[in-house]
Write a protein that holds these residues in place. Structure first.
Motif, mmCIF file in Angstrom:
data_model
loop_
_atom_site.group_PDB
_atom_site.id
_atom_site.type_symbol
_atom_site.label_atom_id
_atom_site.label_comp_id
_atom_site.label_asym_id
_atom_site.label_seq_id
_atom_site.Cartn_x
_atom_site.Cartn_y
_atom_site.Cartn_z
ATOM 1 N N SER A 133 0.840 -1.196 0.000
ATOM 2 C CA SER A 133 0.000 0.000 0.000
ATOM 3 C C SER A 133 0.873 1.243 0.000
ATOM 4 C CB SER A 133 -0.899 0.001 1.240
ATOM 5 O OG SER A 133 -1.565 1.232 1.354
ATOM 6 N N PRO A 141 -0.234 1.600 6.136
ATOM 7 C CA PRO A 141 -1.170 0.704 6.814
ATOM 8 C C PRO A 141 -2.508 1.351 7.178
ATOM 9 C CG PRO A 141 0.637 1.298 8.283
ATOM 10 C CD PRO A 141 0.969 1.849 6.923
ATOM 11 N N GLY A 142 -2.614 2.643 7.105
ATOM 12 C CA GLY A 142 -3.867 3.311 7.437
ATOM 13 C C GLY A 142 -4.856 3.395 6.292
ATOM 14 N N SER A 143 -4.442 2.995 5.083
ATOM 15 C CA SER A 143 -5.335 3.124 3.933
ATOM 16 C C SER A 143 -6.487 2.134 4.021
ATOM 17 C CB SER A 143 -4.570 2.918 2.620
ATOM 18 O OG SER A 143 -4.272 1.556 2.441
ATOM 19 N N ASP A 144 -7.632 2.530 3.507
ATOM 20 C CA ASP A 144 -8.805 1.651 3.516
ATOM 21 C C ASP A 144 -8.523 0.346 2.792
ATOM 22 O OD1 ASP A 144 -10.276 3.521 4.925
ATOM 23 O OD2 ASP A 144 -11.295 4.315 3.151
ATOM 24 N N TYR A 146 -5.688 -1.301 2.313
ATOM 25 C CA TYR A 146 -4.827 -2.188 3.088
ATOM 26 C C TYR A 146 -5.584 -2.767 4.283
ATOM 27 C CZ TYR A 146 -0.974 -3.971 5.838
ATOM 28 O OH TYR A 146 -0.154 -4.790 6.564
ATOM 29 N N ARG A 147 -6.315 -1.939 4.984
ATOM 30 C CA ARG A 147 -7.084 -2.442 6.134
ATOM 31 C C ARG A 147 -8.084 -3.502 5.692
ATOM 32 N NH1 ARG A 147 -8.183 3.189 7.881
ATOM 33 N NH2 ARG A 147 -10.294 2.546 7.420
ATOM 34 N N ARG A 207 -6.357 -6.802 5.276
ATOM 35 C CA ARG A 207 -6.029 -7.381 6.585
ATOM 36 C C ARG A 207 -7.274 -8.002 7.223
ATOM 37 N NH1 ARG A 207 -1.353 -8.607 6.386
ATOM 38 N NH2 ARG A 207 -1.279 -8.780 8.611
ATOM 39 N N ALA A 208 -8.396 -7.353 7.066
ATOM 40 C CA ALA A 208 -9.632 -7.854 7.663
ATOM 41 C C ALA A 208 -10.137 -9.103 6.952
ATOM 42 C CB ALA A 208 -10.702 -6.771 7.641
ATOM 43 N N THR A 216 3.904 -2.667 4.600
ATOM 44 C CA THR A 216 2.645 -3.287 4.173
ATOM 45 C C THR A 216 2.852 -4.369 3.115
ATOM 46 O OG1 THR A 216 2.193 -1.709 2.381
ATOM 47 C CG2 THR A 216 1.405 -1.113 4.598
#
Length: 93
Positions: free
Chosen positions: A11, A15-18, A20-21, A24-25, A80
């Protein structure tokens, strides 16, 4: 980016980008390239491969200048780095 036989993504917005999150989810997604779509899982990359991934990004995007290369190879993006793992769905489901 391809390194050896493996494909890696990261990313650029860290790591704060939508996006990337979301990876991870969910832990999985689809990749479309060259007219082919493949289901994949996202696996944390071994930090040792980051140098090779950086080199691949520099080679591919070097013509865009230092700002672009710095963004995708800097520490915010490097942390990331994920390896794309082809997913084989369970045939019984």
């Amino acid at each position: 980016m391809r390194v050896g036989d493996d494909l890696y993504i990261r990313s650029v917005n860290g790591p704060g980008s939508d996006w990337y999150r979301g990876t991870r989810a969910n832990g999985r997604g689809s990749v479309h390239a060259g007219g082919v779509t493949k289901d994949v899982s996202f696996e944390d990359a071994d930090g040792a491969v980051n140098y090779q991934v950086d080199a691949a990004y520099r080679h591919k995007y070097g013509r865009y200048g230092a700002y672009i290369i710095g963004a995708i190879t800097g520490p915010q993006a490097s942390c990331t780095t994920m390896r794309l793992v082809p997913r084989v769905e369970d045939a019984g489901n």
